[in-house]
Design an enzyme around this catalytic site. Structure first.
Site, mmCIF file in Angstrom:
data_model
loop_
_atom_site.group_PDB
_atom_site.id
_atom_site.type_symbol
_atom_site.label_atom_id
_atom_site.label_comp_id
_atom_site.label_asym_id
_atom_site.label_seq_id
_atom_site.Cartn_x
_atom_site.Cartn_y
_atom_site.Cartn_z
ATOM 1 N N HIS A 381 0.817 -1.211 0.000
ATOM 2 C CA HIS A 381 0.000 0.000 0.000
ATOM 3 C C HIS A 381 0.853 1.263 0.000
ATOM 4 O O HIS A 381 0.430 2.302 -0.489
ATOM 5 C CB HIS A 381 -0.994 -0.027 1.151
ATOM 6 C CG HIS A 381 -2.164 -0.904 0.838
ATOM 7 N ND1 HIS A 381 -2.329 -2.148 1.382
ATOM 8 C CD2 HIS A 381 -3.197 -0.733 -0.029
ATOM 9 C CE1 HIS A 381 -3.418 -2.700 0.884
ATOM 10 N NE2 HIS A 381 -3.964 -1.868 0.025
ATOM 11 N N ARG A 488 -10.522 5.100 -2.411
ATOM 12 C CA ARG A 488 -10.038 4.363 -1.220
ATOM 13 C C ARG A 488 -10.249 5.258 -0.002
ATOM 14 O O ARG A 488 -9.382 6.064 0.338
ATOM 15 C CB ARG A 488 -8.556 4.027 -1.371
ATOM 16 C CG ARG A 488 -8.237 3.005 -2.441
ATOM 17 C CD ARG A 488 -6.736 2.694 -2.430
ATOM 18 N NE ARG A 488 -6.399 1.495 -3.159
ATOM 19 C CZ ARG A 488 -5.856 1.477 -4.371
ATOM 20 N NH1 ARG A 488 -5.579 2.598 -4.997
ATOM 21 N NH2 ARG A 488 -5.565 0.319 -4.952
ATOM 22 N N ARG A 524 -15.578 3.383 -1.816
ATOM 23 C CA ARG A 524 -15.336 2.086 -1.194
ATOM 24 C C ARG A 524 -15.281 2.289 0.315
ATOM 25 O O ARG A 524 -14.577 3.174 0.790
ATOM 26 C CB ARG A 524 -14.013 1.503 -1.675
ATOM 27 C CG ARG A 524 -13.700 0.204 -0.953
ATOM 28 C CD ARG A 524 -12.473 -0.466 -1.503
ATOM 29 N NE ARG A 524 -11.253 0.114 -0.974
ATOM 30 C CZ ARG A 524 -10.044 -0.342 -1.279
ATOM 31 N NH1 ARG A 524 -9.913 -1.335 -2.144
ATOM 32 N NH2 ARG A 524 -8.972 0.200 -0.762
ATOM 33 N N GLU A 621 -12.393 -9.585 -4.760
ATOM 34 C CA GLU A 621 -10.962 -9.666 -4.451
ATOM 35 C C GLU A 621 -10.553 -11.041 -3.952
ATOM 36 O O GLU A 621 -9.386 -11.291 -3.707
ATOM 37 C CB GLU A 621 -10.592 -8.628 -3.383
ATOM 38 C CG GLU A 621 -10.966 -7.214 -3.784
ATOM 39 C CD GLU A 621 -10.513 -6.184 -2.784
ATOM 40 O OE1 GLU A 621 -9.407 -5.649 -2.958
ATOM 41 O OE2 GLU A 621 -11.269 -5.894 -1.836
ATOM 42 N N ASP A 645 -5.513 -7.723 -4.824
ATOM 43 C CA ASP A 645 -5.808 -8.767 -3.851
ATOM 44 C C ASP A 645 -6.218 -10.061 -4.542
ATOM 45 O O ASP A 645 -5.850 -11.148 -4.109
ATOM 46 C CB ASP A 645 -6.911 -8.296 -2.884
ATOM 47 C CG ASP A 645 -6.313 -7.469 -1.759
ATOM 48 O OD1 ASP A 645 -5.274 -7.870 -1.211
ATOM 49 O OD2 ASP A 645 -6.873 -6.400 -1.445
ATOM 50 N N ARG A 655 1.255 -10.024 -1.787
ATOM 51 C CA ARG A 655 1.536 -8.869 -2.636
ATOM 52 C C ARG A 655 2.582 -7.946 -2.029
ATOM 53 O O ARG A 655 3.154 -7.109 -2.715
ATOM 54 C CB ARG A 655 0.242 -8.079 -2.913
ATOM 55 C CG ARG A 655 -0.356 -7.456 -1.668
ATOM 56 C CD ARG A 655 -1.760 -6.932 -1.904
ATOM 57 N NE ARG A 655 -1.794 -5.515 -2.210
ATOM 58 C CZ ARG A 655 -2.914 -4.806 -2.324
ATOM 59 N NH1 ARG A 655 -4.094 -5.398 -2.203
ATOM 60 N NH2 ARG A 655 -2.878 -3.534 -2.594
ATOM 61 N N CYS A 692 -10.175 -2.631 -11.004
ATOM 62 C CA CYS A 692 -9.501 -1.455 -10.446
ATOM 63 C C CYS A 692 -8.157 -1.756 -9.785
ATOM 64 O O CYS A 692 -7.637 -0.936 -9.057
ATOM 65 C CB CYS A 692 -10.416 -0.734 -9.459
ATOM 66 S SG CYS A 692 -10.824 -1.707 -7.999
HETATM 67 C C1 PEP Z 1 -7.118 -4.322 -5.098
HETATM 68 O O1 PEP Z 1 -6.947 -5.163 -4.211
HETATM 69 O O2 PEP Z 1 -6.874 -4.527 -6.297
HETATM 70 C C2 PEP Z 1 -7.630 -2.991 -4.765
HETATM 71 C C3 PEP Z 1 -7.933 -2.137 -5.698
HETATM 72 O O3 PEP Z 1 -7.688 -2.682 -3.441
HETATM 73 P P1 PEP Z 1 -6.407 -2.261 -2.575
HETATM 74 O O4 PEP Z 1 -5.237 -2.218 -3.492
HETATM 75 O O5 PEP Z 1 -6.698 -0.963 -1.942
HETATM 76 O O6 PEP Z 1 -6.323 -3.393 -1.600
HETATM 77 MG MG MG Z 2 -7.819 -4.779 -2.254
#
Ligand code: PEP
Ligand code: MG
Length: 764
Positions: A381, A488, A524, A621, A645, A655, A692
């Site tokens: 993140h 987000r 979200r 996800e 995810d 990840r 996304c």
């Molecule tokens: C994802 O998991 O692809 C997503 C868009 O959410 P985040 O990256 O905020 O977990």
């Molecule tokens: Mg995610």
């Protein structure tokens, strides 16, 4: 003895003078006295060489300092021809001096002229001298120069002499570093300069930046490495060690920290090191030799690093890193950090070992030109925040925190992972050129802004932007995004020191809707957990936080926070249409519960300000949701695939772990099969579908997803131009065929797609 400095110590076979008068400690004490007198850098260097020559009964003592990138220059000498000072030069690796600088190890010989690496510098008049002892002047693995003594007679310098000289070299390095002993290495322009260094990391957010280094944790500079009173220094060391140990014990006792498996292990290791007898003995030995407590810690670090040089054993290296970390902690207890680090100037390059997304956001927006991390992973993140902020980021830049100094010029090439510390002029020029090309490219993307995002075979793919901060919103107009495909909301929470109130949230969401001005926004709900932590919200300790109590799971178990957020969204809408989606839904029942909660909240809103249109969606996800009951697809108004995810859970590949993060790709046939299934299931139920994750912003992945039937992609704003450009040149049906054919023939799908794009001039 007539000469106060002549001790007899230092003439090879002759033992130290009576009473150990010539001990390294005495040498250091004399050095301290000499250096206490006023004088400029050159005068100090001259004093040092004279003092060493006399103390060691050497006919020659010289200091060579690194100039520019790879040249060692004779900077002070006692015994060689004075006119050679600042004139005699050697390249790194050239002659005995150059070899010492290159290898970071001493060279000692009784017959220098017969040494295979010997190179004679006629201007110095050194041909007379037979014995040679040289040690590197280095700090933490970085060579700054070489310190040499020579004698006419062929002598075998003792190990003790070699150690004493190394100790003085350490003092010289510390003083040069602290700026109390100039000249340090000097560039052609007479300015202090150190060598240019290139480090290769992994590009995690595109872009190029040139700016001064800003260290997230400022380095600790030692004001005076030579001690006045060893007993006092020992007491200081023991006191600091005591505090260090009790701080580590306290951390281990703190159940909040200590139960996190890996963290506990780290702390246990630290405790072991903090009590390591060998290490503590070494520190005391350095103090006995005449160093201050902090210089002793640094000397031990430098020595350990020198020993590690060339070792390829990763276990050893990791142990060393732990040890180094504990040494730094001890250092912080001995000296207060340099106060140079108020706030970074605009365009600064932030350098850190690791950073959480919240720590990046603590820096005022628009301040950072780039970020370089020793650790970190591309899909963490922290990386998402950097990309959202459009700041180039490089992760896994091994050695950067050691090499970069505050204020050093640095180039960050986030596209390819190159880092240049103190770059050479020609490298800077090349990058300036690159920056100007990028500006031109940006202009060409801007020209695409109002053109349709349609493939050559007439398929329209809507391109949205991902956002989370108020500062992202101007990008809506600049990028030509159709709306915000993923907001987000947790980023807003992470920015705050305390949980934002309902009113504060409503104000922010209202602002987003105002700026969107009728364009779509997918709000979200909070996605907290895993690597996204709120300092003010207590998270339970978990072995596998990514698989743990996060996102909608928290929302459903702690409905107060989720309800408050939903109320804030409805309040912000003030009658306008609104779209809400829930993250990390793994089962139909979770979606049903969350949806019911939202509908209950809608009921509570006055009819006059109730949203005219409410769309409720889910992030897909987890693989389980792709296989959910049909009712899930019927009940959702829209589904957005969270590819980051989904990929991590589909392939069981963390990840945030650099060893696993980049291992599996969106174009993998198994993942494409999953995508096609989701496309079909949404199609049957008439559910809107978008994607996304980060892959949506990479042209090749975006085209492949579109070819599989995804008609809406949401990405960071700066990716919209490149994706649109690729899309407008691509034939999606042809791409679909290429993927299918490659899959059938066993060829790697990604290779086939790349080849096709190159052949058909699709800019990916
Ligand atoms: C994802 O998991 O692809 C997503 C868009 O959410 P985040 O990256 O905020 O977990
Ligand atoms: Mg995610």
């Amino acid at each position: 003895m007539s000469d106060p400095f002549a001790t007899g110590w230092g003439v090879g076979p002759v033992p130290p003078g009576p009473g150990g008068a010539a001990s390294p400690r005495l040498l250091l004490r004399r050095l301290r006295q000499a250096l206490a007198a006023p004088g400029d850098g050159q005068q100090r260097l001259d004093q040092i060489v004279t003092l060493i020559a006399h103390s060691m009964a050497a006919e020659v003592c010289s200091v060579y300092l690194l100039r520019g990138q790879d040249t060692l220059q004779l900077s002070a000498t006692e015994g060689l021809k004075p006119e050679a000072v600042h004139e005699a030069r050697l390249k790194i690796g050239e002659g005995l001096v150059g070899v010492i600088a290159r290898d970071g190890r001493p060279v000692v010989t009784a017959k220098a002229r017969e040494h295979p690496e010997f190179r004679y510098l006629p201007e110095t008049g050194e041909e007379r001298y037979s014995s040679f002892l040289g040690v590197p002047i280095q700090k933490l693995g970085r060579t700054m120069g070489v310190l040499v003594v020579q004698n006419e007679r062929p002598l075998n310098y003792s190990e003790e002499e070699s150690e004493a000289l190394a100790l003085v070299a350490m003092v010289i390095a510390e003083m040069a570093e602290a700026g109390t002993l100039l000249p340090g290495a000097v560039g052609e322009d007479g300015q202090p300069s150190r060598e240019a260094i290139h480090i290769m990391g992994q590009g995690a957010a595109d872009g190029v930046a040139i700016g001064p280094v800003y260290l997230h944790e400022p380095k600790l500079l030692l004001p005076n490495p030579i001690a006045e009173d060893p007993a006092h220094e020992r007491a200081r060391l023991e006191e600091a060690l005591g505090r260090l140990r009790s701080d580590i014990d306290a951390m281990l006792d703190d159940e909040d920290i200590a139960d996190k498996g890996e963290h506990r292990e780290v702390l246990e290791t630290y405790r072991m090191f903090a009590n390591d007898r060998g290490w503590v003995r070494k520190l005391h030995e350095y103090i006995v030799s005449g160093l201050t407590a902090e210089a002793a810690v640094d000397a031990a670090r430098t020595e350990a690093r020198a020993k590690l040089r060339g070792a390829s054993d990763s276990y050893l290296r990791e142990r060393f890193d732990d040890m180094d970390d504990i040494a730094q902690r001890l250092m912080r207890r001995l000296i207060t950090p340099d106060a140079n680090a108020a706030m970074p100037e605009k365009g600064a390059i932030l350098v850190a070992r690791t950073l959480g997304p919240g720590e990046i956001m603590d820096y005022p927006r628009g301040t950072l030109g780039g970020i370089v991390l020793e650790e970190g992973a591309i899909s963490s993140h922290a990386a998402i925040v950097a990309r959202a902020m459009d700041v180039p980021l490089i992760v896994q830049a091994v050695g950067v925190t050691r090499e970069a100094e505050s204020g050093d010029p640095m180039i960050v090439n986030g596209d390819q992972g190159h880092i240049h510390i103190r770059p050479r002029e020609d490298v800077v020029t090349a990058y300036e050129e690159k920056l100007s090309l990028r500006a031109q490219e940006k202009a060409s993307f801007a020209a695409l802004r109002d053109l349709p995002s349609m493939s050559t075979d007439g398929i329209e793919v809507k391109l949205y932007m991902n956002g989370g901060l108020a500062a992202d919103l101007p990008s809506l107009n600049e990028s030509g995004a159709e709306g915000v495909g993923l907001l987000r909301t947790e980023l807003h929470f992470m920015l705050n020191k305390a949980m934002p109130t309902r009113e504060e949230q409503a104000r922010f969401y209202g602002h987003v809707l105002d700026k969107a001005d009728g364009r779509l926004v997918n709000f979200r709900t909070l996605d907290i957990g895993s690597d996204k932590v709120l300092p003010y919200m207590k998270q339970p300790r978990e072995e596998n936080p990514a698989l743990g109590w996060r996102a909608i799971r928290v929302g459903l178990d702690r409905p107060v926070v989720l309800r408050m957020q939903l109320q804030a969204m409805l309040r912000a809408a003030e009658g306008r249409p609104i779209r809400v989606m829930f993250p990390m839904v793994a089962a139909l029942a979770e979606f049903e519960k969350a949806r019911a909660m939202l509908l209950e909240e809608v009921e509570k809103v006055d009819a006059a300000t109730r949203p005219t249109d409410l769309k409720i969606g889910a992030m897909l996800e987890t693989p389980s949701l792709a296989f959910a009951q049909r009712r899930f697809f019927e009940l959702t108004d829209f589904v957005s695939i969270g590819g980051n995810d989904l990929l991590q859970f589909f392939f069981a590949a963390d990840r945030t772990n650099e060893r696993t993060a980049g291992r599996y790709e969106v174009t993998h046939p198994a993942f494409l099969a999953l995508i096609r299934m989701i496309v079909d299931r949404c199609g049957e139920a008439g559910t809107e579908l978008s994607f996304c994750g980060e892959a949506a912003g990479r042209p090749l992945d975006a085209l492949t997803l579109a070819a599989m039937g995804i008609r809406a992609l949401s990405m960071r704003p700066s990716s919209i131009g490149p994706v649109k450009r690729a899309l407008r040149a691509a034939d999606l049906a042809a791409l679909y065929g290429v993927a299918e054919e490659a899959e059938a023939s066993g060829q790697r799908v990604r290779d086939a797609l790349i080849q096709h794009c190159h052949e058909s001039m699709v800019p990916i």
